[in-house]
Design a protein around this motif. Sequence first.
Motif: not given
Length: 297
Positions: A52-81
């Motif tokens: 389970v990975l949490a991270y920050r995205v900054r997209e120009g003037g927009e910011d958000y945190n994302v929580v995502a899940r992965s079975a292998d630690g490489e390919r993640f599916t977003t579960v919360a924004v």
Amino acid sequence: MTSSTHRRPSLARPFPLPWQERFTVAVHAPGAGPQRWAGAPSAVLDADGTFVLAYRVREGGEDYNVVARSADGERFTTVAVLPRHRFGAAMVERPALVRTPSGGWRLYVSCATPGTKHWWIGAIEAASPEGLAEADVRTVFPGDARTGVKDPVIRYDGTEWRAWICCHPLDVPGAEDRMSTAYATSQDGLSWRWHGVVLTGRPGSWDARGARLTSVLPDGRACYDGRASAAENWRERTGLVTPSSGVGGAPLTPVDGPPVADVRYLDVLPLPNGTHRIFYEARLPDDSHELRTELVK
């Protein structure tokens, strides 16, 4: 950060570092150019072995945190924004994700106070990572008129909660990018006792402008972000602290020499088989940032 500088430190146990012999892009940059960033990661292993990975995205003037899940630690599916307006924040930065003793999930979010250089840290809690999207926020590190607080590293050792907080002094207008790391402890992870600054930059060194702890391993090894000047803001590089200096309230001593990696926000996740999966933010030639991961054996 694509042409990285690495120096293998002379430590008893090597620190898991991004040698970039093989990396996977876990999250692509959200666009081309400056202020298009994916990164500032915080990773946790769930009881079922998924990442389970949490991270920050900054997209120009927009910011958000994302929580995502992965079975292998490489390919993640977003579960919360979690967008910045969810917290009444002008910006959000690095989150810290932890599992609570009851088996729930807690996310510490770094929030910028609108119209100021001040930052504060709030906490949200839910029974699952997915539930964090709707959880109420509680201020746990308010900062004050003299200090902005952000980018926490939070650990629970089974007895006590420990936090390393990046602190930005607000006393000199235009110099709020300066940073140091302070240490705090708690019995519940919500009400904290401060123990003072434990890591600072060194005058005349590559980290003279400040030092921000980014990961602490159970055996005391740790890494941090540093930079030499205000002009290098958003271009931090990774250094290590001497394990013998301890963790917690003891001062942390940087390892002598140049940075060990030209990346920032390095997060190290120990795995049950003795390997480590690392996550970090890497700068691309157009000044966008992507979130990378590597398995370090």
